[in-house]
Design a protein around this motif. Structure first.
Motif, PDB file in Angstrom:
ATOM      1  N   LYS A   1      -8.860  -1.804  62.307  1.00 22.72           N
ATOM      2  CA  LYS A   1      -8.473  -0.474  62.343  1.00 22.72           C
ATOM      3  C   LYS A   1      -9.637   0.443  62.626  1.00 22.72           C
ATOM      4  N   TYR A   2     -10.756  -0.080  62.421  1.00 20.62           N
ATOM      5  CA  TYR A   2     -11.851   0.890  62.954  1.00 20.62           C
ATOM      6  C   TYR A   2     -12.736   0.327  64.007  1.00 20.62           C
ATOM      7  N   GLY A   3     -11.919  -0.357  64.829  1.00 15.98           N
ATOM      8  CA  GLY A   3     -12.519  -0.834  66.087  1.00 15.98           C
ATOM      9  C   GLY A   3     -13.964  -1.506  66.133  1.00 15.98           C
ATOM     10  N   VAL A   4     -14.076  -2.089  64.879  1.00 14.40           N
ATOM     11  CA  VAL A   4     -15.516  -2.972  65.061  1.00 14.40           C
ATOM     12  C   VAL A   4     -15.307  -4.207  65.665  1.00 14.40           C
ATOM     13  N   GLU A   5     -14.999  -4.361  66.917  1.00 17.58           N
ATOM     14  CA  GLU A   5     -14.740  -5.392  67.657  1.00 17.58           C
ATOM     15  C   GLU A   5     -15.557  -6.842  67.471  1.00 17.58           C
ATOM     16  N   GLN A   6     -16.642  -6.700  67.445  1.00 15.94           N
ATOM     17  CA  GLN A   6     -17.548  -7.946  67.346  1.00 15.94           C
ATOM     18  C   GLN A   6     -17.123  -8.474  65.758  1.00 15.94           C
ATOM     19  N   GLY A   7     -16.884  -7.675  64.730  1.00 20.03           N
ATOM     20  CA  GLY A   7     -16.429  -8.277  63.324  1.00 20.03           C
ATOM     21  C   GLY A   7     -15.081  -9.066  63.575  1.00 20.03           C
ATOM     22  N   VAL A   8     -14.186  -8.332  64.199  1.00 18.12           N
ATOM     23  CA  VAL A   8     -12.723  -8.908  64.293  1.00 18.12           C
ATOM     24  C   VAL A   8     -13.026 -10.338  64.885  1.00 18.12           C
ATOM     25  N   SER A   9     -13.934 -10.453  65.952  1.00 17.52           N
ATOM     26  CA  SER A   9     -14.152 -11.698  66.815  1.00 17.52           C
ATOM     27  C   SER A   9     -14.938 -12.561  65.874  1.00 17.52           C
ATOM     28  N   LYS A  10     -15.778 -12.397  64.985  1.00 17.13           N
ATOM     29  CA  LYS A  10     -16.398 -13.243  64.011  1.00 17.13           C
ATOM     30  C   LYS A  10     -15.540 -13.553  62.966  1.00 17.13           C
TER      31      LYS A  10
END
Length: 174
Positions: free
Chosen positions: A147-156
């Motif tokens: 939702k907040y665009g934390v792309e690296q977090g989503v990938s991890k």
């Protein structure tokens, strides 16, 4: 940079001028252009890898604290997108958010940008913590990171076994 002369700044960048030179107060070109709201100059300096988080000797200000103090929501967003340090504290003990709240110029959009970035930083820390504990499938964390665009977090989280097909209480997936 201080006066917003983009062509002159571009020529200096091309000539490999030292972007980190500071005046007697410890103010570099990026801080001067941010303090005066010269967005195109700020963009050019950021592209040339000027030090985004340098603090002045005189007050501990940064490009972000100046933009925040001036209530310039667009410039604040630009600096945050470039990873300005949201937690930098001036010698008066104020953060960028403190300065916005005190001034109230352009406050809502500026405050929103600062709060969203602070939340993203917190989400990144929670992701790191969950992954290091082997708990990447923590309910809600993947949705929040997306939702907040934390792309690296989503990938991890996905690499760490989070299920991207899990639905929230409204039936939405990350």
């Amino acid at each position: 940079a201080e006066h917003g002369h983009l062509a002159a700044v571009a020529a200096l960048i091309e000539a490999k001028a030292n972007l980190e030179l500071k005046d007697e107060f410890g103010v570099n070109a990026l801080i001067k252009s941010s303090a005066n709201g010269h967005k195109p100059v700020v963009s050019a300096l950021l592209e040339a890898k000027a030090d985004l988080n340098v603090q002045t000797k005189s007050h501990g200000d940064t490009a972000l604290t100046w933009a925040s103090n001036n209530g310039d929501a667009d410039l604040v967003t630009q600096l945050l997108d470039s990873k300005a340090d949201i937690s930098a504290i001036t010698q008066n003990g104020e953060t960028a958010l403190d300065l916005v709240l005190r001034k109230r110029k352009g406050a809502w959009e500026t405050v929103r940008s600062l709060l969203v970035e602070a939340y993203r930083v917190r989400i990144e820390a929670e992701v790191e913590d969950a992954v290091s504990r082997g708990e990447a499938n923590t309910p809600g964390l993947l949705h929040t990171a997306a939702k907040y665009g934390v792309e690296q977090g989503v990938s991890k989280l996905i690499k760490g076994s989070a299920d991207p097909t899990v639905q929230d209480q409204h039936g939405a997936t990350a």
